[in-house]
Design a protein around this motif. Structure first.
Motif, mmCIF file in Angstrom:
data_model
loop_
_atom_site.group_PDB
_atom_site.id
_atom_site.type_symbol
_atom_site.label_atom_id
_atom_site.label_comp_id
_atom_site.label_asym_id
_atom_site.label_seq_id
_atom_site.Cartn_x
_atom_site.Cartn_y
_atom_site.Cartn_z
ATOM 1 N N TYR A 15 0.832 -1.205 0.000
ATOM 2 C CA TYR A 15 0.000 0.000 0.000
ATOM 3 C C TYR A 15 0.868 1.257 0.000
ATOM 4 C CZ TYR A 15 -2.756 3.876 1.660
ATOM 5 O OH TYR A 15 -3.328 5.112 1.774
ATOM 6 N N ARG A 16 0.472 2.227 -0.816
ATOM 7 C CA ARG A 16 1.129 3.538 -0.796
ATOM 8 C C ARG A 16 0.071 4.626 -0.668
ATOM 9 N NH1 ARG A 16 4.013 2.642 -6.381
ATOM 10 N NH2 ARG A 16 5.346 0.886 -5.837
ATOM 11 N N SER A 17 0.402 5.649 0.068
ATOM 12 C CA SER A 17 -0.494 6.804 0.188
ATOM 13 C C SER A 17 -0.355 7.687 -1.053
ATOM 14 C CB SER A 17 -0.124 7.621 1.425
ATOM 15 O OG SER A 17 1.137 8.230 1.218
ATOM 16 N N GLU A 48 -2.166 1.597 -8.675
ATOM 17 C CA GLU A 48 -2.875 0.488 -8.037
ATOM 18 C C GLU A 48 -2.420 0.300 -6.598
ATOM 19 O OE1 GLU A 48 -2.564 -3.126 -10.287
ATOM 20 O OE2 GLU A 48 -4.331 -2.514 -11.430
ATOM 21 N N HIS A 49 -1.213 0.763 -6.309
ATOM 22 C CA HIS A 49 -0.712 0.602 -4.945
ATOM 23 C C HIS A 49 -1.550 1.397 -3.943
ATOM 24 C CE1 HIS A 49 2.833 -1.879 -5.600
ATOM 25 N NE2 HIS A 49 2.966 -1.243 -6.757
ATOM 26 N N GLN A 50 -2.213 2.430 -4.414
ATOM 27 C CA GLN A 50 -3.056 3.220 -3.512
ATOM 28 C C GLN A 50 -4.347 2.493 -3.139
ATOM 29 O OE1 GLN A 50 -1.801 7.187 -5.794
ATOM 30 N NE2 GLN A 50 -3.398 7.553 -4.290
ATOM 31 N N TYR A 104 6.317 -4.040 -19.193
ATOM 32 C CA TYR A 104 6.248 -5.348 -18.530
ATOM 33 C C TYR A 104 6.797 -5.257 -17.103
ATOM 34 C CZ TYR A 104 7.411 -10.329 -17.786
ATOM 35 O OH TYR A 104 7.532 -11.600 -17.295
ATOM 36 N N GLU A 105 5.995 -5.709 -16.158
ATOM 37 C CA GLU A 105 6.426 -5.697 -14.756
ATOM 38 C C GLU A 105 6.140 -7.065 -14.137
ATOM 39 O OE1 GLU A 105 4.786 -2.507 -12.426
ATOM 40 O OE2 GLU A 105 5.827 -0.966 -13.594
ATOM 41 N N PRO A 106 7.077 -8.005 -14.279
ATOM 42 C CA PRO A 106 6.825 -9.347 -13.743
ATOM 43 C C PRO A 106 6.701 -9.389 -12.215
ATOM 44 C CG PRO A 106 9.105 -9.166 -14.499
ATOM 45 C CD PRO A 106 8.395 -7.912 -14.934
ATOM 46 N N TRP A 107 7.017 -8.267 -11.569
ATOM 47 C CA TRP A 107 7.001 -8.196 -10.106
ATOM 48 C C TRP A 107 5.723 -7.595 -9.533
ATOM 49 C CZ3 TRP A 107 9.992 -5.130 -13.342
ATOM 50 C CH2 TRP A 107 9.608 -3.792 -13.413
ATOM 51 N N HIS A 108 4.928 -6.950 -10.375
ATOM 52 C CA HIS A 108 3.759 -6.223 -9.867
ATOM 53 C C HIS A 108 2.516 -7.107 -9.900
ATOM 54 C CE1 HIS A 108 1.268 -2.449 -9.308
ATOM 55 N NE2 HIS A 108 0.371 -3.260 -9.847
ATOM 56 N N LEU A 109 2.064 -7.488 -8.702
ATOM 57 C CA LEU A 109 0.902 -8.360 -8.577
ATOM 58 C C LEU A 109 -0.311 -7.551 -8.168
ATOM 59 C CD1 LEU A 109 2.537 -11.310 -6.615
ATOM 60 C CD2 LEU A 109 2.252 -11.069 -9.082
HETATM 61 ZN ZN LIG Z 1 3.906 -2.129 -8.427
#
Ligand SMILES: [Zn+2]
Length: 134
Positions: A15-17, A48-50, A104-109
């Motif tokens: 999560y990010r603000s 999406e982190h928000q 491409y971001e293989p790390w972002h779920l």
């Molecule tokens: Zn991410």
């Protein structure tokens, strides 16, 4: 499900603000200009982190960095094959930049729930395609 052996997966960012995202985006703009920044990071209010539903994962094998070579590590392979069983998708898949707007971001779920994740994974879709936005 095959039991994974000796995998070292770390959640690097969850999560990010709004404020946190704002400063991350500003960092990328400073480093490489607004156009490039918008392909690797989201403007505040658009990440999406928000939502609390996204998580970046990494491994010591790539020095805890968020790099595409993560996909070649045992951890990256495991994520690719098994994330959907837990309701997660790789949100920005390879060669789908035109649809997702992100490299491409293989790390972002992204958590979408088990049923949608299964369909998205099996049919090789993006979330946009699954939702009918594309
Ligand atoms: Zn991410």
């Amino acid at each position: 499900m095959k039991k994974p052996k000796n995998l070292n997966l770390y959640a690097q960012s969850g999560y990010r603000s709004y404020e946190r995202q704002e400063s991350i985006f500003a960092y990328y703009v400073e480093r490489s200009g607004e156009e490039k920044a918008s392909r690797v990071s989201a403007n505040a209010g658009h990440s999406e982190h928000q939502t609390g539903l996204a998580m970046d994962v990494t491994t010591p094998e790539v020095n805890f960095q968020l790099v595409t070579s993560f996909e070649d590590t045992p951890e990256g392979q495991w994520i690719k094959e098994n994330a959907a069983q837990f309701g997660f998708i790789i949100r920005y898949p390879k060669d789908k930049e035109k649809i997702t707007g992100y490299q491409y971001e293989p790390w972002h779920l992204r958590f979408v729930g088990k049923e949608p994740a299964k369909v998205i994974h099996e049919q090789g879709l993006t979330l946009e395609e699954y939702l009918g936005f594309e």
